[in-house]
Write an enzyme that holds these catalytic residues in place. Sequence first.
Site, PDB file in Angstrom:
ATOM      1  N   TRP A  84      28.347 -37.414  20.928  1.00  0.00           N
ATOM      2  CA  TRP A  84      28.279 -35.978  21.227  1.00  0.00           C
ATOM      3  C   TRP A  84      27.493 -35.706  22.491  1.00  0.00           C
ATOM      4  CZ3 TRP A  84      32.024 -33.359  19.638  1.00  0.00           C
ATOM      5  CH2 TRP A  84      32.616 -33.638  18.404  1.00  0.00           C
ATOM      6  N   ASP A 154      21.392 -29.660  20.559  1.00  0.00           N
ATOM      7  CA  ASP A 154      22.647 -29.545  19.808  1.00  0.00           C
ATOM      8  C   ASP A 154      22.355 -29.956  18.365  1.00  0.00           C
ATOM      9  OD1 ASP A 154      25.084 -29.750  18.586  1.00  0.00           O
ATOM     10  OD2 ASP A 154      25.947 -31.174  20.022  1.00  0.00           O
ATOM     11  N   LYS A 178      29.318 -28.095   9.806  1.00  0.00           N
ATOM     12  CA  LYS A 178      28.655 -29.224   9.166  1.00  0.00           C
ATOM     13  C   LYS A 178      27.713 -28.733   8.057  1.00  0.00           C
ATOM     14  CE  LYS A 178      30.562 -31.688  12.477  1.00  0.00           C
ATOM     15  NZ  LYS A 178      30.008 -31.719  13.825  1.00  0.00           N
TER      16      LYS A 178
HETATM   17  C1  LIG Z   1      30.702 -31.729  15.259  1.00  0.00           C
HETATM   18  C2  LIG Z   1      29.778 -31.735  16.411  1.00  0.00           C
HETATM   19  C3  LIG Z   1      30.106 -31.126  17.640  1.00  0.00           C
HETATM   20  C4  LIG Z   1      31.456 -30.474  17.903  1.00  0.00           C
HETATM   21  O1  LIG Z   1      31.502 -29.237  17.426  1.00  0.00           O
HETATM   22  P1  LIG Z   1      32.810 -28.299  17.638  1.00  0.00           P
HETATM   23  O2  LIG Z   1      32.388 -27.093  16.887  1.00  0.00           O
HETATM   24  O3  LIG Z   1      33.974 -29.040  17.048  1.00  0.00           O
HETATM   25  O4  LIG Z   1      32.968 -28.069  19.092  1.00  0.00           O
HETATM   26  C5  LIG Z   1      29.173 -31.156  18.658  1.00  0.00           C
HETATM   27  N1  LIG Z   1      27.988 -31.759  18.495  1.00  0.00           N
HETATM   28  C6  LIG Z   1      27.633 -32.356  17.327  1.00  0.00           C
HETATM   29  C7  LIG Z   1      26.300 -33.015  17.215  1.00  0.00           C
HETATM   30  C8  LIG Z   1      28.520 -32.365  16.254  1.00  0.00           C
HETATM   31  O5  LIG Z   1      28.192 -32.967  15.109  1.00  0.00           O
END
Ligand SMILES: *Cc1c(COP(=O)(O)O)cnc(C)c1O
Length: 343
Positions: A84, A154, A178
């Site tokens: 990511w 993030d 998540k």
């Molecule tokens: C799942 C995830 C993403 C992607 O998120 P989207 O909403 O699909 O753009 C980005 N960063 C992390 C750490 C993730 O687990």
Amino acid sequence: MQQAQQEMLDWQGTGMSVMEMSHRGPEYTSIADKAEADLRELMAIPDDYAVLFLQGGASSQFSMIPMNLLRGKTKADYFYTGAWSKKAIAEAKRYCDVNIVADSSDNKFTKIADKPTWQFSPDAAYVHYTPNETIHGLEFDDIPDTGDIPLVADMSSTILSRPVDVSRFAMIYAGAQKNIGPAGLCIVIIRRDLLGDTVPNTPAMYDYKVHADNGSMFNTPATYSWYLAGLVFDWLLKQGGLAAIAKVNQRKAEKLYAAIDNSDFYNNPVDKRYRSWMNVPFTLADDALDTQFITEATQANLLTLKGHRDLGGMRASIYNAMPEQGVDALIAFMAQFENNYGK
Ligand SMILES: *Cc1c(COP(=O)(O)O)cnc(C)c1O
């Protein structure tokens, strides 16, 4: 989900589904305001932070962060710790020079480089990191200290898993799917003094200030996802908040890692200090048995254990919504499987 089901066709006697409401009407406004207030309470978010309910996922933030936070500078610092952060870096490179503070690719994303080796740049507009790398199951054990340089995180796969000191961050963002609720919603928590200095030609939809000034209703928000997120925040408060859910999460992770470590049949490669509480990837000593493992696990109602396509093997994502009994059932299944197929 049961509450949503029960009030799906008639929300609190209004004769309307949440899906049918005007997002600017009093009913929906009360839903949206309560969700924000509950999230502020859960995370103890200070008043000088805006809380935004956006669309476009965490992936849109990968571009919106440089567009909004470069603020006249030409460089940003990024930790490269997994799949990511790699994507976040690729987007930032469209807008600025990216300096890599620490690189976990040389240890196959199984540890975070030691602090003394971190290379911050003094003229960085901000520092970005991914506290929990969802695919590799690699997690920071501490919040990086960046002094006066704004820190951006993030938190897509770790938000609400435990208490966190929001005041250490300039910005926290998380796709909802998540640990919050259904896909379609992305939460952004951003210090208000950082708003309003975007790169030239930034579209209104990519300007955090536009969303902050409009209560996340510059355009129609993801109303149903926002409502469901609100139900989850309410549920978490009733569980005793983040300190209470953190205890459960830590117990869940510790017992699953213990089961893996106590066996030669299963393996997790991540340095113990940096193991994720949320995502537990593991492999079998004999990967020819992977398909058998998934087939039998599915028969035992243990679902979605197949590893990410980049890593193979298995991955147990044990977010807030996974009860401890689910982890216990997986551990019991793993012992039985080893009994049947191990030497
Ligand atoms: C799942 C995830 C993403 C992607 O998120 P989207 O909403 O699909 O753009 C980005 N960063 C992390 C750490 C993730 O687990």
